[in-house]
Design an enzyme around this catalytic site. Structure first.
Site, PDB file in Angstrom:
ATOM      1  N   ILE A 180     -23.021   2.834 -29.891  1.00  0.00           N
ATOM      2  CA  ILE A 180     -22.539   1.439 -29.053  1.00  0.00           C
ATOM      3  C   ILE A 180     -21.880   0.368 -29.767  1.00  0.00           C
ATOM      4  CG2 ILE A 180     -23.721   1.958 -27.121  1.00  0.00           C
ATOM      5  CD1 ILE A 180     -24.862  -0.686 -27.223  1.00  0.00           C
ATOM      6  N   LYS A 181     -22.156  -0.066 -31.053  1.00  0.00           N
ATOM      7  CA  LYS A 181     -21.815  -0.975 -31.771  1.00  0.00           C
ATOM      8  C   LYS A 181     -20.857  -0.878 -32.572  1.00  0.00           C
ATOM      9  CE  LYS A 181     -25.014  -4.028 -30.748  1.00  0.00           C
ATOM     10  NZ  LYS A 181     -24.812  -5.376 -30.058  1.00  0.00           N
TER      11      LYS A 181
END
Length: 225
Positions: A6-7
């Site tokens: 997700i980063k």
């Protein structure tokens, strides 16, 4: 440029914005404090785009993560985990110092950058809504910066205000106490072993107003599961 984290989304979004605003120049250095995943995304994108990457991280971060970041070409600066947030040795403060001392550098500032939750509001959340056809009762995500749970939570509640947003928080993090009492207990200093969630200071990227509950958990609970 996708590591499956997700980063990846927030780093790509923040770097692109910085390039467009001219605050990140060609050949510059990207500096950030990270417990791993954000650092991996920075290291990969920096390698692709020709930037240097300088990452600070607490010494509890696994050697495997450290080595992976070095393999992408990032410079790693290890700091002590068990220091208070106002200590000059704290990994956030070390990153701030390096950014101030490094010419042509840009700090991602994931903990306090509103672009962090905005990235999830604009990309992750609509995908979740679309792929579930809106059939969501409860959304659960732990938080360190809080960007994921805040951005997605805000989007989902705008679509359906009855959706509950829950944030598990490791015992030893400040978020559970702050959510329940509005107070920060100074003795909370991240002395738990689960990585990448919880925090020893309040991140501005975390919007507590979208949370319906914060649920404490222990290292044994997490590792046994």
């Amino acid at each position: 440029s996708d590591l499956g984290s997700i980063k990846d989304r927030i780093v790509d979004y923040i770097i692109t914005d910085a390039e467009q605003r001219g605050v990140l120049q060609p050949g510059g250095s990207i500096v950030e404090n990270t417990s791993g995943n954000t650092g991996a995304a920075i290291a990969l994108l920096a390698a692709i785009k020709g930037y240097a990457a300088i990452l600070t991280m607490p010494d509890k971060v696994s050697l495997e993560k450290q080595n992976a970041l070095r393999a992408y070409g990032a410079k790693i600066v290890i700091t002590p985990t068990a220091v208070l947030p106002d200590s000059p040795e704290h990994y956030v403060n070390v990153a701030k110092r390096i950014a101030a001392e490094t010419p042509n550098s840009f700090r991602i500032d994931q903990y306090d950058n509103p672009k962090n939750p905005e990235a999830h509001y604009l990309s992750t959340a609509p995908e979740i809504w679309q792929q579930t056809s809106g059939n969501i009762d409860i959304f659960i995500a732990s938080g360190s910066t809080g960007g994921t749970v805040s951005g997605i939570g805000r989007f989902l509640k705008e679509k359906n205000p009855t959706i509950k947003v829950l944030m598990p928080d490791p015992i030893g993090s400040v978020y559970y106490d702050y959510f329940k009492t509005g107070k920060i207990y100074k003795k909370r200093n991240n002395n738990y072993f689960v990585e990448g969630v919880g925090e020893d200071h309040i991140a501005k990227a975390l919007d507590f107003s979208v949370l319906d509950d914060v649920i404490p958990f222990s290292d044994p609970d997490a590792f046994m599961m």
